[in-house]
Design a protein around this motif. Sequence first.
Motif, short mmCIF file in Angstrom:
data_model
loop_
_atom_site.label_atom_id
_atom_site.label_comp_id
_atom_site.label_asym_id
_atom_site.label_seq_id
_atom_site.Cartn_x
_atom_site.Cartn_y
_atom_site.Cartn_z
N MET A 17 0.24 5.19 -1.20
CA MET A 17 -0.81 5.77 -0.36
C MET A 17 -0.15 6.55 0.79
O MET A 17 1.00 6.31 1.14
N PRO A 18 -0.91 7.46 1.40
CA PRO A 18 -0.32 8.28 2.46
C PRO A 18 0.02 7.47 3.71
O PRO A 18 -0.72 6.56 4.08
N ARG A 19 1.14 7.81 4.34
CA ARG A 19 1.51 7.16 5.60
C ARG A 19 0.56 7.57 6.71
O ARG A 19 -0.10 8.60 6.61
N GLU A 69 -7.64 10.17 4.93
CA GLU A 69 -6.28 10.24 4.41
C GLU A 69 -5.38 11.12 5.25
O GLU A 69 -4.22 11.32 4.91
N PHE A 117 1.72 1.36 -4.05
CA PHE A 117 0.62 2.22 -4.49
C PHE A 117 0.80 3.67 -4.06
O PHE A 117 0.03 4.53 -4.47
N LEU A 166 -7.02 5.19 6.17
CA LEU A 166 -7.32 4.43 4.95
C LEU A 166 -6.43 3.20 4.85
O LEU A 166 -6.90 2.07 4.68
N VAL A 167 -5.11 3.42 4.98
CA VAL A 167 -4.16 2.32 4.86
C VAL A 167 -4.29 1.37 6.05
O VAL A 167 -4.26 0.15 5.88
N ASP A 175 -3.28 10.44 -10.80
CA ASP A 175 -2.28 11.29 -10.17
C ASP A 175 -0.96 11.25 -10.91
O ASP A 175 -0.30 12.27 -11.09
N ALA A 205 -6.75 5.36 -10.00
CA ALA A 205 -5.49 4.66 -9.75
C ALA A 205 -4.32 5.32 -10.49
O ALA A 205 -3.25 5.49 -9.93
N PHE A 231 0.82 -1.21 0.00
CA PHE A 231 0.00 0.00 0.00
C PHE A 231 0.85 1.27 0.00
O PHE A 231 0.58 2.21 -0.73
N LEU A 232 1.90 1.29 0.84
CA LEU A 232 2.68 2.52 0.95
C LEU A 232 3.69 2.65 -0.17
O LEU A 232 3.77 3.67 -0.84
#
Lengths: 446, 468
Positions: free
Chosen positions: A295-297, A392, A293, A301-302, B74, B71, A289-290
Amino acid sequence: MNSALTSTAPTDGAERQPAVAGKRLQTDWSSPAMRSRVRARYRAEATFRYTGLAALLLAALFLGFLLFTIVRDGWTGFQSTDVKVSVTYDPATLMIDPAALKTPEAAQALRSADYAALMIEAVGQLGGAADVVSEGAWLILRENLEADPTLLGKTQSVWVPAKSNIDLLAKGKFDLAEPELTRGVSDDDVSDYTQLKQRGLLRTGFNRIFVTMADSTNPELAGIWGAALGSLLTLLITIGLSFPIGVMAAIYLEEFAPRNRWTDLIEVSINNLAAVPSIIFGLLGLAVFLNFFGMPRSAPLVGGLTLALMTLPVIVIASRVAIKAVPPSIRDAALGIGSSPIQVVFQHVIPMALPGILTGTIIGMARALGETAPLLLIGMRAFVVDTPQGFESPATVLPVQVFLWSDDVQRGFIEKTSAAIIVLLVILLLMNSLAIYLRNKFERRW
Amino acid sequence: MPLSLIFLVLLGLGLGAFALGRSKGAAMASAPGAGGGGRIGSVHSRPNYHGAFVALVALAPALLLVASWAAVGDGVIAERVIASVPEATRPATELDRSAFMNEVQGLVSGDMEAGFNPDAEVAAKLFVTTRGTYNLIVGALAAALFAMGGLWAFSRLRPQFRARNSVERAVKWLLVASSLVAILTTFGIVMSLVFESFRFFQSVSPVEFLTGTTWSPQTAMRADQVGSSGAFGAVPLFWGTIFIGAIIAMVVAIPLGLMSAIYLTQYAPSQVRRYLKPLLELLAGVPTVVYGFFAALTVAPAVRDFAVSLGMTDASSESALAAGLVMGIMIIPFVSSMADDALTAVPQAMRDGSLAMGATRSETVRRVLVPAALPGIVGGVLLAISRAIGETMIVVMAAGLAANLEINPFKSVTTVTTQIVALLTGDQEFDSPKTLSAFALGLVLFVITLILNIYALSVVKKYREAYE
């Protein structure tokens, strides 16, 4: 069996000696040797029985001791000590131009005034006690003045939070008989405290800050609300994903899946995932995920995604058991009057299996709520002073908050940690009671 | 127009499509004349299926489009924005680009007042407009797809149209997809662990990792030390994990758990059983972070004081014993419930036979039940061990970080899970061997727990089948 029994009594062999070959003498149960043997066996029986009881009681004792220490240390965390100070909202100290209050920028002027200086002045008037209020006490003054700007220039008695050591002294957390070096609080603080106490300027009451605020570096300003909200957001994601996916997977495996290598593979995966250490899911979240993809730390969400993958097998297994428990006659009856297989499942089987499914889901959610390790790895140990704004934004959750506070060296955080644990345990207890209630109330035996 | 709004609008439209399809289905069912007339069976599917069919055909492609844009979007926008920066100051490396985009994102969301990079402010404006345009295009495309799908589906509705079969086929595929998530997760775990471990083993040899006895990942941060001998020898970690999880914890948990199970299944009156069993379950429901806090704050100082009173002046306050004891307590309910299952699975006839021969209950338990249930109990203990060595919070909070090969329980040892947490919390570069070593440790942990679980489950299963 017989040889095993006789081996416990050495005298037994002697009594059998006179037996004529092929003929066995009747055992003389009233002989002293036999009696003592029976007594020994009964003694062994009692010992064994009480060992079992002792083991169980020991486990219960551990639980009792654990809860006792946590409640003992933690219940004071829901209380806080306030100091009464007399504040004069002096425009000069506040650096507010009274004229500015009539302009449209009044709100801005009130917000950015120098309340810290005002607080210092007010505390100075208390006498010897120069350092007794919390670093964040001036926020109360700002709140008051913003609520009622006419206070400007007037004097008001305000209860503001005391600093942590005064708070702890009021709760009797220090052993005053110990020397200054080892007891963890300075003589100055102790004398300030006794003085304030004698003048009646202290009160200990319900800790509003603890239940409404987020984390802080000062124990007296730290609250649990931010973490509770973070837990809620995280669990929303978790349940939103794992419940539908888990139930649908269970339906497929139980009702539709043909027996072949693919479904075997799915079953093996699910059973193994249920036993994979939770920290491995943290590694998965970090890598996939991090890093993959992006995604934010630290985001709910994660965290929610990671916990959803972890809870999924629990829900699938519980749902499968519940679905399996619905008797085939229900399905046959529904098929018999012309339902399609999908209709049978969604209109008959699932409603009947729902209590079991919900029980499993709640138990899975309770586990997710108490989970810490995977969330540490995806960065949910961030120090967050704000309550989380969304899925997020950086957030922390209850168990991680417990972990963070338990790591803090400041003494005031011990009771906060225990108080946070109490909050966590109460929520878990409620969830589990709900699960048990559902199980007892709605589960049908066929 | 933000994507979430597009998403919600689409869902709303989907509801509308459902209502339209449903009303047409209802109209067909009640229409007089050929095939109609409200007779049951005159229309193949019920109105709800007509509605669901229209909604599905309209929504699925549109949502797919929005999701795939969410997806990749961005990345595409970032590409455009970076391309707009003048050649001379354009960020070149991957790291610079992501730093630059972070700055732009910060400016856009309002978290940052002003950028360090003058280009960022220009880029932020461009970012907002580009994102707006693209989202608008995607929204329009999605709407078009929705309309096309919806109209086509609506035009197909007839009394004889098999709407239910189509909808049910879609539902069935959804069920299959859900069950594949479990395989995907397993695959994801294996791939991420193997991939990152592979990168780790490029700088440190696997033999070195598995047999070396010196663990000090910090020194490897220095360039001249990377891969130097001894820095990543994980044996002390493995030993610490086994010492705490498989030895100390089991010494506590096996006797207590087994005896509790025996008492509960063989002796306890049903009243007692009714209250004591949930109590054990309660012990299992306590979050591990609570046990960790208890271990660190209450048990560890007590253990240390005890060691000092025994005359050990150098006893650690992060002793293996404290962590192992508390972990053992945590595992008791697990061992107890596994043993409980195993004991109750022994056929009643064996128990009755033994009692009828005159054996006391304890003799029955020791000489008949436990030997008969042994495979089940052993399987349960193996599962408990697998759980104990994967347990993280207790050891993170109560065990130390020093990698010692120590058999004195009053000294400090470290475990695999403690090291994973220590290596991966805090900010560090993701590519350093130090960080990657955590994945190698994770891989070892995963493989070992997997083997234990599979073996234990097969033992338990075989045992159950033997008595069924």
